[in-house]
Design an enzyme around this catalytic site. Structure first.
Site, PDB file in Angstrom:
ATOM      1  N   ASP A 112     -26.570   1.393 -12.381  1.00 57.22           N
ATOM      2  CA  ASP A 112     -25.480   0.443 -11.551  1.00 57.22           C
ATOM      3  C   ASP A 112     -25.052   1.192 -10.439  1.00 57.22           C
ATOM      4  O   ASP A 112     -24.907   2.384 -10.228  1.00 57.22           O
ATOM      5  CB  ASP A 112     -24.465   0.017 -12.531  1.00 57.22           C
ATOM      6  CG  ASP A 112     -23.751  -1.481 -12.065  1.00 57.22           C
ATOM      7  OD1 ASP A 112     -24.388  -1.992 -11.123  1.00 57.22           O
ATOM      8  OD2 ASP A 112     -23.046  -1.911 -12.982  1.00 57.22           O
TER       9      ASP A 112
ATOM     10  N   LYS B 120     -30.594  -6.450   1.637  1.00 54.92           N
ATOM     11  CA  LYS B 120     -29.826  -7.098   0.773  1.00 54.92           C
ATOM     12  C   LYS B 120     -30.572  -7.998  -0.231  1.00 54.92           C
ATOM     13  O   LYS B 120     -31.839  -8.249  -0.068  1.00 54.92           O
ATOM     14  CB  LYS B 120     -28.931  -8.379   1.753  1.00 54.92           C
ATOM     15  CG  LYS B 120     -28.202  -7.867   2.821  1.00 54.92           C
ATOM     16  CD  LYS B 120     -26.811  -6.999   2.547  1.00 54.92           C
ATOM     17  CE  LYS B 120     -26.410  -6.376   3.526  1.00 54.92           C
ATOM     18  NZ  LYS B 120     -25.750  -7.002   4.749  1.00 54.92           N
TER      19      LYS B 120
ATOM     20  N   PHE C 102     -18.453 -10.697  14.540  1.00 54.28           N
ATOM     21  CA  PHE C 102     -19.049 -10.487  13.699  1.00 54.28           C
ATOM     22  C   PHE C 102     -19.610  -9.174  13.434  1.00 54.28           C
ATOM     23  O   PHE C 102     -19.860  -8.644  12.189  1.00 54.28           O
ATOM     24  CB  PHE C 102     -20.592 -11.486  13.623  1.00 54.28           C
ATOM     25  CG  PHE C 102     -20.599 -12.666  13.632  1.00 54.28           C
ATOM     26  CD1 PHE C 102     -20.425 -13.434  12.109  1.00 54.28           C
ATOM     27  CD2 PHE C 102     -20.536 -13.516  14.754  1.00 54.28           C
ATOM     28  CE1 PHE C 102     -20.427 -14.881  12.208  1.00 54.28           C
ATOM     29  CE2 PHE C 102     -20.401 -14.959  14.675  1.00 54.28           C
ATOM     30  CZ  PHE C 102     -20.517 -15.590  13.334  1.00 54.28           C
TER      31      PHE C 102
ATOM     32  N   THR D  28     -14.741 -11.134   4.419  1.00 59.79           N
ATOM     33  CA  THR D  28     -15.679 -11.026   3.599  1.00 59.79           C
ATOM     34  C   THR D  28     -14.609 -11.252   2.181  1.00 59.79           C
ATOM     35  O   THR D  28     -13.470 -10.847   2.245  1.00 59.79           O
ATOM     36  CB  THR D  28     -16.416  -9.868   3.061  1.00 59.79           C
ATOM     37  OG1 THR D  28     -16.975  -9.984   2.003  1.00 59.79           O
ATOM     38  CG2 THR D  28     -15.581  -8.438   3.320  1.00 59.79           C
TER      39      THR D  28
ATOM     40  N   HIS E 275     -19.153  -1.011  -9.026  1.00 57.21           N
ATOM     41  CA  HIS E 275     -19.560  -2.433  -8.821  1.00 57.21           C
ATOM     42  C   HIS E 275     -18.750  -3.408  -9.260  1.00 57.21           C
ATOM     43  O   HIS E 275     -18.343  -3.645 -10.474  1.00 57.21           O
ATOM     44  CB  HIS E 275     -21.213  -2.457  -9.603  1.00 57.21           C
ATOM     45  CG  HIS E 275     -21.879  -3.590  -8.876  1.00 57.21           C
ATOM     46  ND1 HIS E 275     -23.087  -3.602  -9.332  1.00 57.21           N
ATOM     47  CD2 HIS E 275     -21.802  -4.613  -7.953  1.00 57.21           C
ATOM     48  CE1 HIS E 275     -23.867  -4.793  -8.714  1.00 57.21           C
ATOM     49  NE2 HIS E 275     -23.050  -5.231  -7.763  1.00 57.21           N
TER      50      HIS E 275
ATOM     51  N   TYR F   4     -16.834   0.224   2.133  1.00 60.78           N
ATOM     52  CA  TYR F   4     -17.313  -1.170   2.846  1.00 60.78           C
ATOM     53  C   TYR F   4     -16.143  -2.155   2.945  1.00 60.78           C
ATOM     54  O   TYR F   4     -15.519  -2.710   3.916  1.00 60.78           O
ATOM     55  CB  TYR F   4     -18.618  -1.938   2.555  1.00 60.78           C
ATOM     56  CG  TYR F   4     -18.827  -3.256   2.988  1.00 60.78           C
ATOM     57  CD1 TYR F   4     -18.624  -3.609   4.524  1.00 60.78           C
ATOM     58  CD2 TYR F   4     -18.671  -4.468   2.151  1.00 60.78           C
ATOM     59  CE1 TYR F   4     -19.034  -4.713   4.902  1.00 60.78           C
ATOM     60  CE2 TYR F   4     -18.578  -5.612   2.506  1.00 60.78           C
ATOM     61  CZ  TYR F   4     -18.879  -5.910   4.081  1.00 60.78           C
ATOM     62  OH  TYR F   4     -18.891  -7.140   4.568  1.00 60.78           O
TER      63      TYR F   4
ATOM     64  N   THR G 146     -28.063  -1.432  15.895  1.00 61.35           N
ATOM     65  CA  THR G 146     -28.293  -0.668  14.877  1.00 61.35           C
ATOM     66  C   THR G 146     -29.444  -1.004  14.058  1.00 61.35           C
ATOM     67  O   THR G 146     -30.127  -2.071  14.361  1.00 61.35           O
ATOM     68  CB  THR G 146     -27.045  -0.609  14.004  1.00 61.35           C
ATOM     69  OG1 THR G 146     -27.002  -1.894  13.422  1.00 61.35           O
ATOM     70  CG2 THR G 146     -25.727  -0.430  14.709  1.00 61.35           C
TER      71      THR G 146
HETATM   72  P1  NAD Z   1     -25.823  -7.540   9.829  1.00 62.66           P
HETATM   73  O1  NAD Z   1     -25.634  -6.117   9.411  1.00 62.66           O
HETATM   74  O2  NAD Z   1     -26.805  -8.501   9.646  1.00 62.66           O
HETATM   75  O3  NAD Z   1     -25.335  -7.761  11.201  1.00 62.66           O
HETATM   76  C1  NAD Z   1     -24.593  -6.744  12.023  1.00 62.66           C
HETATM   77  C2  NAD Z   1     -24.687  -6.574  13.449  1.00 62.66           C
HETATM   78  O4  NAD Z   1     -23.682  -5.847  14.001  1.00 62.66           O
HETATM   79  C3  NAD Z   1     -26.123  -5.756  13.786  1.00 62.66           C
HETATM   80  O5  NAD Z   1     -26.761  -6.756  14.827  1.00 62.66           O
HETATM   81  C4  NAD Z   1     -25.508  -4.727  14.380  1.00 62.66           C
HETATM   82  O6  NAD Z   1     -26.552  -3.895  15.340  1.00 62.66           O
HETATM   83  C5  NAD Z   1     -24.243  -4.674  14.829  1.00 62.66           C
HETATM   84  N1  NAD Z   1     -23.439  -3.729  15.138  1.00 62.66           N
HETATM   85  C6  NAD Z   1     -23.202  -2.934  14.044  1.00 62.66           C
HETATM   86  N2  NAD Z   1     -22.204  -2.138  14.471  1.00 62.66           N
HETATM   87  C7  NAD Z   1     -22.102  -2.186  15.732  1.00 62.66           C
HETATM   88  C8  NAD Z   1     -21.128  -1.655  16.779  1.00 62.66           C
HETATM   89  N3  NAD Z   1     -20.569  -0.410  16.592  1.00 62.66           N
HETATM   90  N4  NAD Z   1     -21.319  -2.211  18.153  1.00 62.66           N
HETATM   91  C9  NAD Z   1     -21.772  -3.425  18.346  1.00 62.66           C
HETATM   92  N5  NAD Z   1     -22.768  -3.998  17.369  1.00 62.66           N
HETATM   93  C10 NAD Z   1     -22.699  -3.542  16.014  1.00 62.66           C
HETATM   94  O7  NAD Z   1     -24.579  -8.377   9.100  1.00 62.66           O
HETATM   95  P2  NAD Z   1     -24.376  -9.879   8.757  1.00 62.66           P
HETATM   96  O8  NAD Z   1     -24.738  -9.851   7.225  1.00 62.66           O
HETATM   97  O9  NAD Z   1     -24.642 -10.711   9.732  1.00 62.66           O
HETATM   98  O10 NAD Z   1     -22.855 -10.027   8.471  1.00 62.66           O
HETATM   99  C11 NAD Z   1     -21.719 -10.219   9.674  1.00 62.66           C
HETATM  100  C12 NAD Z   1     -20.417 -10.326   9.354  1.00 62.66           C
HETATM  101  O11 NAD Z   1     -20.178 -11.147   8.073  1.00 62.66           O
HETATM  102  C13 NAD Z   1     -19.848  -9.087   9.023  1.00 62.66           C
HETATM  103  O12 NAD Z   1     -18.836  -8.571   9.663  1.00 62.66           O
HETATM  104  C14 NAD Z   1     -19.738  -8.720   7.638  1.00 62.66           C
HETATM  105  O13 NAD Z   1     -18.814  -8.136   7.299  1.00 62.66           O
HETATM  106  C15 NAD Z   1     -19.545 -10.304   7.305  1.00 62.66           C
HETATM  107  N6  NAD Z   1     -19.870 -10.740   5.870  1.00 62.66           N
HETATM  108  C16 NAD Z   1     -21.488 -10.847   5.495  1.00 62.66           C
HETATM  109  C17 NAD Z   1     -21.683 -11.413   4.553  1.00 62.66           C
HETATM  110  C18 NAD Z   1     -23.076 -11.545   3.959  1.00 62.66           C
HETATM  111  O14 NAD Z   1     -23.409 -11.926   2.891  1.00 62.66           O
HETATM  112  N7  NAD Z   1     -24.186 -11.027   4.840  1.00 62.66           N
HETATM  113  C19 NAD Z   1     -20.801 -11.842   3.496  1.00 62.66           C
HETATM  114  C20 NAD Z   1     -19.336 -11.854   3.903  1.00 62.66           C
HETATM  115  C21 NAD Z   1     -18.996 -11.217   5.005  1.00 62.66           C
END
Ligand code: NAD
Length: 325
Positions: free
Chosen positions: A269, A186, A79, A123, A273, A147, A38
């Site tokens: 905001d 982000k 992930f 998360t 939030h 989300y 994506t």
């Molecule tokens: P990101 O948005 O950077 O990456 C998400 C990835 O998932 C992308 O490579 C995207 O192409 C892929 N993706 C999305 N929809 C898809 C689908 N339908 N099929 C296959 N692939 C798909 O996310 P991130 O920050 O690396 O987060 C990874 C995980 O960690 C997520 O589950 C998120 O909820 C969780 N998380 C992230 C954070 C943070 O601070 N970034 C904090 C808590 C939890």
């Protein structure tokens, strides 16, 4: 052993896979990445070629593809998600599709093929908002954004597959990650790249919202501990130990980029939030020996330096995002 890792062209998953591939002592000889690519995923996050890595572009909602990959897998780290709260406020459909239906598609296939452990990455946002103290894993879920509601739904589904079917599911709930390769929407990479380009940064409301910051390497270490030593059906919080208000974080980022407060634009905001998130990670510490190892000051300085040195990575992503693709 073949480990299926979903969403590993994104920020955290790619770091996790690169760490596994760099570790010759790892018990994971083969990694298959399933990612839809994506807007948030890019192949530039993964090694171009590696003898232990196979990349498959595809959707976790594609039951046929998921079934085929799951038949070849022994374990899963999941992930893949739509991960940006602001986008879920603009439109929740894709969040429900990927985060809920996609997770269910993976769980069904894991069940059919007897695959486990299945580590589901969640998360801290599923707990809602907390004024003081920290949430243990037993705290009831009270998500506030589309989300976090979609993530909470997928957590409950994953845990239900353990309780109902005995699938070896393990759930992690982590705090805000920072580090290299994070998509520049982000707060940390958005602010750093805006400042490096001489632009302003948008600070929500009065900047009082508090987040706990976790270096992506510490998160990946925690995930690996859960995969290798965790217990089936358990939830593990993974925290970083550095709580900052968005205003405090902004001050540190301005300083790191040599900019002043006149570069800060106060914006309306975010709807709904959450004021503060804080996870209690003593369970991961006591059961798995987890503790965050990256000091925040050096971790942030290294992160800012990475964005300064890697314009070729983030400039095309920002350009694409501006063009709306
Ligand atoms: P990101 O948005 O950077 O990456 C998400 C990835 O998932 C992308 O490579 C995207 O192409 C892929 N993706 C999305 N929809 C898809 C689908 N339908 N099929 C296959 N692939 C798909 O996310 P991130 O920050 O690396 O987060 C990874 C995980 O960690 C997520 O589950 C998120 O909820 C969780 N998380 C992230 C954070 C943070 O601070 N970034 C904090 C808590 C939890």
């Amino acid at each position: 052993m073949n480990l299926l890792v979903t969403g590993a062209a994104g920020f955290i998953g790619s770091r996790y896979v690169r760490t596994l591939l760099a570790d010759d002592a790892s018990d994971v000889p083969r990694v298959t990445v399933l990612d839809k690519l994506t807007y948030a995923g890019t192949l530039a996050n993964l090694p171009a070629a590696h003898p232990r890595l196979r990349f498959v572009q595809g959707d976790i909602c594609d039951a046929g593809l998921v079934d085929k990959l799951m038949a070849e897998a022994d374990q899963v780290v999941h992930f893949a998600a739509e991960s940006h709260v602001d986008r879920s406020i603009a439109g929740a459909g894709e969040f429900v599709r990927t985060n809920v239906a996609g997770t269910q598609t993976l769980l069904d296939a894991a069940l059919r093929h007897g695959v486990g452990p299945f580590v589901h990455i969640s998360t801290d946002e599923v707990y809602g908002s907390i004024d003081s103290g920290s949430w243990p894993e037993t705290h009831p879920l009270a998500p506030n954004s589309p989300y976090s509601a979609s993530k909470a739904s997928s957590d409950l589904l994953a845990l239900a597959y353990h309780r109902t079917h005995g699938l070896d599911v393990r759930v992690t709930r982590c705090s805000n990650n920072y580090g290299p390769h994070q998509f520049p929407e982000k707060v940390v990479p958005l602010f750093v790249t805006n400042l490096l380009d001489g632009h302003t940064v948008p600070l929500y409301g009065d900047g009082r919202n508090v987040r706990d910051w976790l270096h992506v390497d510490d998160h990946c270490h925690g995930v690996e501990l859960v995969r290798s030593k965790g217990r089936p059906g358990e939830v593990y919080n993974i925290g970083g130990g550095t709580e900052l208000s968005n205003r405090e974080l902004t001050g540190l980022l301005l300083e790191a980029c040599g900019a002043d407060w006149d570069r800060v634009e106060y914006v309306t905001d975010r709807k709904g939030h959450d004021l503060r998130y804080s996870v209690d990670w003593t369970k991961a510490r006591d059961e798995l020996g987890y503790r965050p190892r990256r000091d925040f000051t050096t971790g942030l300085a290294d992160t800012v330096a990475w964005y300064r040195d890697n314009r070729a990575w983030w400039q095309p992503l920002k350009r694409r995002a501006r063009q709306g693709s």
